[in-house]
Design a protein around this motif. Structure first.
Motif, PDB file in Angstrom:
ATOM      1  N   UNK A 252      -1.210   1.803   5.916  1.00 58.11           N
ATOM      2  CA  UNK A 252      -2.656   1.360   6.737  1.00 58.11           C
ATOM      3  C   UNK A 252      -2.237   1.124   8.181  1.00 58.11           C
ATOM      4  N   UNK A 253      -2.437   1.766   8.952  1.00 56.95           N
ATOM      5  CA  UNK A 253      -2.275   1.719  10.504  1.00 56.95           C
ATOM      6  C   UNK A 253      -3.513   1.321  11.293  1.00 56.95           C
ATOM      7  N   UNK A 254      -4.550   1.037  10.500  1.00 54.53           N
ATOM      8  CA  UNK A 254      -6.056   0.897  11.102  1.00 54.53           C
ATOM      9  C   UNK A 254      -5.885  -0.218  12.036  1.00 54.53           C
ATOM     10  N   UNK A 255      -6.865  -0.103  13.047  1.00 55.72           N
ATOM     11  CA  UNK A 255      -7.131  -1.335  13.933  1.00 55.72           C
ATOM     12  C   UNK A 255      -7.572  -2.547  13.213  1.00 55.72           C
ATOM     13  N   UNK A 256      -8.761  -2.078  12.419  1.00 58.02           N
ATOM     14  CA  UNK A 256      -9.270  -3.439  11.761  1.00 58.02           C
ATOM     15  C   UNK A 256      -9.843  -3.082  10.140  1.00 58.02           C
ATOM     16  N   UNK A 257      -9.996  -1.523   9.908  1.00 58.00           N
ATOM     17  CA  UNK A 257     -10.532  -1.027   8.499  1.00 58.00           C
ATOM     18  C   UNK A 257      -9.835  -1.304   7.302  1.00 58.00           C
ATOM     19  N   UNK A 258     -10.417  -1.577   6.016  1.00 62.50           N
ATOM     20  CA  UNK A 258      -9.614  -1.767   5.071  1.00 62.50           C
ATOM     21  C   UNK A 258     -10.086  -0.618   4.132  1.00 62.50           C
ATOM     22  N   UNK A 259      -9.132  -0.192   3.432  1.00 62.85           N
ATOM     23  CA  UNK A 259      -9.471   1.233   2.500  1.00 62.85           C
ATOM     24  C   UNK A 259      -9.070   0.757   1.010  1.00 62.85           C
ATOM     25  N   UNK A 260      -9.823   1.676   0.382  1.00 66.06           N
ATOM     26  CA  UNK A 260      -9.447   1.883  -0.983  1.00 66.06           C
ATOM     27  C   UNK A 260      -9.088   3.212  -1.236  1.00 66.06           C
ATOM     28  N   UNK A 261      -7.692   3.563  -1.470  1.00 68.67           N
ATOM     29  CA  UNK A 261      -7.174   4.814  -1.866  1.00 68.67           C
ATOM     30  C   UNK A 261      -7.002   5.167  -3.213  1.00 68.67           C
ATOM     31  N   UNK A 262      -7.392   6.649  -3.397  1.00 68.80           N
ATOM     32  CA  UNK A 262      -7.346   7.019  -4.683  1.00 68.80           C
ATOM     33  C   UNK A 262      -7.038   8.671  -4.476  1.00 68.80           C
ATOM     34  N   UNK A 263      -6.707   9.264  -5.747  1.00 66.85           N
ATOM     35  CA  UNK A 263      -6.271  10.707  -5.600  1.00 66.85           C
ATOM     36  C   UNK A 263      -6.963  11.116  -7.185  1.00 66.85           C
ATOM     37  N   UNK A 264      -7.972  11.851  -7.017  1.00 66.06           N
ATOM     38  CA  UNK A 264      -8.871  12.283  -8.032  1.00 66.06           C
ATOM     39  C   UNK A 264      -7.922  12.710  -9.173  1.00 66.06           C
ATOM     40  N   UNK A 265      -8.268  12.117 -10.461  1.00 60.15           N
ATOM     41  CA  UNK A 265      -7.694  12.434 -11.753  1.00 60.15           C
ATOM     42  C   UNK A 265      -6.098  12.306 -11.691  1.00 60.15           C
ATOM     43  N   UNK A 266      -5.708  11.519 -10.870  1.00 56.93           N
ATOM     44  CA  UNK A 266      -4.234  11.300 -10.816  1.00 56.93           C
ATOM     45  C   UNK A 266      -4.173   9.784 -10.699  1.00 56.93           C
ATOM     46  N   UNK A 267      -3.807   8.892 -11.783  1.00 53.60           N
ATOM     47  CA  UNK A 267      -3.295   7.378 -11.708  1.00 53.60           C
ATOM     48  C   UNK A 267      -1.936   7.452 -10.743  1.00 53.60           C
ATOM     49  N   UNK A 268      -1.967   6.389 -10.050  1.00 57.57           N
ATOM     50  CA  UNK A 268      -0.862   6.138  -9.315  1.00 57.57           C
ATOM     51  C   UNK A 268      -0.277   4.886  -9.765  1.00 57.57           C
ATOM     52  N   UNK A 269       1.206   5.044  -9.874  1.00 54.25           N
ATOM     53  CA  UNK A 269       2.240   4.068 -10.258  1.00 54.25           C
ATOM     54  C   UNK A 269       2.824   3.267  -9.031  1.00 54.25           C
ATOM     55  N   UNK A 270       2.463   2.134  -8.937  1.00 51.35           N
ATOM     56  CA  UNK A 270       3.191   1.424  -7.686  1.00 51.35           C
ATOM     57  C   UNK A 270       4.452   0.998  -7.771  1.00 51.35           C
ATOM     58  N   UNK A 271       5.308   1.077  -7.118  1.00 50.03           N
ATOM     59  CA  UNK A 271       6.514   0.914  -7.271  1.00 50.03           C
ATOM     60  C   UNK A 271       7.289  -0.076  -5.919  1.00 50.03           C
ATOM     61  N   UNK A 272       6.315  -0.147  -4.901  1.00 51.18           N
ATOM     62  CA  UNK A 272       6.802  -0.678  -3.832  1.00 51.18           C
ATOM     63  C   UNK A 272       5.650  -1.311  -3.083  1.00 51.18           C
ATOM     64  N   UNK A 273       5.777  -2.626  -2.453  1.00 53.77           N
ATOM     65  CA  UNK A 273       4.745  -3.298  -1.760  1.00 53.77           C
ATOM     66  C   UNK A 273       5.511  -3.806  -0.561  1.00 53.77           C
ATOM     67  N   UNK A 274       4.830  -3.450   0.834  1.00 55.17           N
ATOM     68  CA  UNK A 274       5.510  -3.969   2.023  1.00 55.17           C
ATOM     69  C   UNK A 274       7.294  -3.904   2.150  1.00 55.17           C
ATOM     70  N   UNK A 275       7.531  -3.017   1.599  1.00 46.88           N
ATOM     71  CA  UNK A 275       9.084  -2.923   1.777  1.00 46.88           C
ATOM     72  C   UNK A 275       9.854  -3.450   0.591  1.00 46.88           C
ATOM     73  N   UNK A 276       9.342  -3.722  -0.479  1.00 48.96           N
ATOM     74  CA  UNK A 276      10.067  -4.464  -1.580  1.00 48.96           C
ATOM     75  C   UNK A 276       9.425  -3.819  -2.844  1.00 48.96           C
ATOM     76  N   UNK A 277      10.492  -3.556  -3.732  1.00 50.71           N
ATOM     77  CA  UNK A 277      10.290  -3.025  -4.944  1.00 50.71           C
ATOM     78  C   UNK A 277       9.681  -3.910  -6.003  1.00 50.71           C
ATOM     79  N   UNK A 278       8.733  -3.359  -6.557  1.00 53.00           N
ATOM     80  CA  UNK A 278       7.958  -4.202  -7.729  1.00 53.00           C
ATOM     81  C   UNK A 278       8.151  -3.443  -8.974  1.00 53.00           C
ATOM     82  N   UNK A 279       7.757  -4.506 -10.124  1.00 53.89           N
ATOM     83  CA  UNK A 279       7.702  -3.790 -11.443  1.00 53.89           C
ATOM     84  C   UNK A 279       6.570  -2.873 -11.787  1.00 53.89           C
ATOM     85  N   UNK A 280       6.799  -1.766 -12.066  1.00 53.04           N
ATOM     86  CA  UNK A 280       5.736  -0.533 -11.782  1.00 53.04           C
ATOM     87  C   UNK A 280       4.539  -0.932 -12.454  1.00 53.04           C
ATOM     88  N   UNK A 281       3.457  -0.781 -11.859  1.00 48.99           N
ATOM     89  CA  UNK A 281       2.063  -0.915 -12.209  1.00 48.99           C
ATOM     90  C   UNK A 281       1.184   0.132 -11.905  1.00 48.99           C
TER      91      UNK A 281
END
Length: 565
Positions: A252-281
């Motif tokens: 997110x490179x915005x000047x101010x805006x907050x986003x809610x991101x999604x891809x239709x019919x495709x759940x997304x598994x997060x593995x990294x937050x701000x340059x650090x790996x996490x347990x998949x969620x």
């Protein structure tokens, strides 16, 4: 995490060595192509040329001057491997000063290349050159952007990806992409600032003209008098092959805006937050504020057709009245792109969106579910700093931001690191430089092995703020609701089991958030709201970490080349 001074001095010696025989690349990239693997035959030196230049472009169909990197917006993707040395030669052709900050990079031993005017260097003048020279001992999704005036708003930003050949998730996906999210304004930031900061201005934060996915947006040209406005600007499109898995690095490179991101019919598994790996969620929708990054894995296992990529955005500060800049904008807050399966025709998707929750607007993914991968927070805290965030006015200003009753104003041509080296005591800094220092590791040799600091950030307004810290990532040990700071949270309520570990956190309105990090990186580190309109109003502080070490550092002469004598 004790400081190893020998390592720091070796790094400095390496950085000061001659590199004039290296051939630098005039880098370019296509953000809609999968990332190409880099050689992993051990750490190497990679040298890139970045030319900053203003160019007429139309990211959302509306043509305007854009502050570009190598004539690209977003700027070209810079890639490296863990342990690589980066030499990045910045040539400024903007007609005004500039600097580049490497967002999320710790700059251990090289604080002077962090790219913050007034803290770590002086601005690079027009027709000036500056060589950023640092080694990356991290891996993940980062980005780079100007830290001078409003150039980040006008387009001077791009992705920075550091790969790890030993990443434990490498076998979980086949290809990887980069996606950037941003708001976009037709009026240059340099024209907005004097209006926004005027004593007579009674509006709220500027309203964008459009939102973008990877530099492409759609502006309603019927609202424009410009003949050069293109009503068929195109849509950001990413191609996937059925049966393959894809890592999407979302920035997110915005000047101010907050986003809610999604891809239709495709759940997304997060593995990294701000340059650090996490347990998949796995989530269906991901809230993401400015400056934050997430890596997600998408399984392309659905029917072969097109699906919408969605980036619903929110301006998290209310429109106070019709004096707000661009208050009557016809902006479409529902930005879309396309996930295109190979074998389909290029046509508008009819896919089904996931329902959005308004409760996700202007806040982060629940930090309690972002569990770091094999990482625990420090237990021994030797320093505590409390920051109260508010808005107000002075006799000669419009609404400005205050932290502990002081609005940040940098001294661009006498940076803080130079002051410390020159022997200026922290207490002699100007009040408006908002400088806080901490030096000792521990109060008593028997207290703890590794010391940490707790930063209490209290927002005393109804607005939320994404705060970013340079030089560190931190554990979000407390993320309060309706906690005004009149009664600070007690450490017994902190999450010390597996708190989120990141470098940008959204502090909710009328609430307190507590972050914790090791005192292990000597330097001058900026901490600020990453909403540009709040930073320009002074919502920032600087942390002088271990000044007794900084004052004995050797800083390359060229860092201060453009400073006042």
């Amino acid at each position: 995490m004790k400081i190893n001074l020998i390592i720091i001095f070796l790094v400095l010696f390496s950085l000061l060595s001659d590199s004039t025989d290296l051939k630098c690349t005039n880098i370019s990239s296509d953000i809609f192509e999968t990332l190409k693997p880099l050689s992993n035959k051990g750490p190497v030196t990679r040298c890139y040329n970045l030319e900053l230049v203003i160019k007429e472009m139309a990211p959302d169909g509306y043509k305007r001057p854009v502050w570009t990197v190598n004539n690209q917006y977003p700027g070209p993707i810079i890639q490296a491997n863990y342990g690589d040395r980066l030499l990045i030669n910045v040539s400024n052709k903007l007609g005004e000063p500039s600097t580049i900050h490497w967002h999320g990079i710790f700059q251990t031993g090289t604080n002077f290349y962090d790219g913050v005017p007034g803290l770590t260097q002086c601005p690079i003048p027009n027709n000036g050159h500056f060589l950023y020279n640092f080694t990356v001992k991290q891996y993940g999704t980062f980005w780079y952007h100007s830290h001078f005036e409003g150039q980040i708003v006008d387009g001077l930003k791009g992705p920075l990806i550091i790969h790890n050949p030993k990443d434990p998730y490498l076998k979980e996906y086949d290809f990887e992409y980069v996606i950037t999210l941003s708001d976009w304004y037709h009026m240059p930031a340099g024209d907005i600032h004097p209006i926004l900061l005027s004593p007579s201005y009674l509006g709220g934060d500027p309203i964008p003209n459009s939102g973008e996915i990877s530099g492409i947006g759609q502006f309603n040209c019927s609202d424009s008098t410009k003949k050069s406005c293109n009503p068929n600007n195109g849509v950001a499109t990413y191609s996937v092959k059925k049966g393959k898995k894809y890592r999407f690095r979302i920035i997110c490179t915005s000047a101010a805006a907050h986003f809610i991101f999604s891809i239709d019919e495709h759940p997304l598994t997060i593995i990294e937050v701000d340059g650090h790996l996490i347990e998949p969620v796995t989530l269906k929708t991901i809230p993401i504020h400015t400056a934050q990054r997430y890596s997600v894995i998408l399984n392309a296992n659905n029917s072969i057709k097109n699906y919408h990529i969605r980036a619903k955005f929110t301006v998290c500060t209310p429109i106070d009245n019709n004096q707000t800049i661009n208050y009557n904008s016809s902006v479409n807050y529902n930005v879309v792109g396309i996930l295109k399966y190979e074998g389909t025709k290029a046509k508008t998707p009819i896919s089904k969106p996931y329902p959005l929750k308004t409760s996700d607007e202007c806040r982060d993914v629940n930090p309690n579910i972002l569990k770091p991968y094999k990482l625990k927070p420090p237990q021994c805290v030797t320093h505590k700093i409390s920051l109260m965030v508010a808005f107000g006015k002075l006799a000669t200003t419009g609404t400005i931001a205050f932290i502990n009753n002081s609005s940040f104003v940098p001294n661009n041509y006498y940076p803080s690191n130079r002051k410390i080296i020159n022997g200026i005591n922290l207490h002699k800094f100007s009040q408006y430089e908002n400088a806080y220092g901490y030096d000792r590791y521990f109060t008593n040799a028997n207290d703890c092995k590794d010391a940490a600091v707790d930063i209490y950030i209290t927002v005393n307004t109804s607005r939320s703020h994404p705060f970013h810290l340079h030089g560190h990532s931190f554990f979000v040990v407390y993320n309060g609701e309706n906690q005004t700071g009149l009664e600070p949270p007690h450490p017994s309520s902190f999450n010390l089991i597996a708190p989120a570990f990141r470098d940008t956190v959204t502090v909710l309105g009328n609430s307190t958030t507590v972050i914790r990090y090791y005192i292990d990186n000597p330097g001058v580190w900026f901490m600020h709201c990453h909403m540009h309109w709040h930073l320009i109003k002074g919502m920032a502080v600087q942390f002088i970490e271990l000044p007794s070490i900084i004052m004995n550092m050797t800083i390359p002469q060229d860092v201060f080349e453009y400073c006042a004598s």
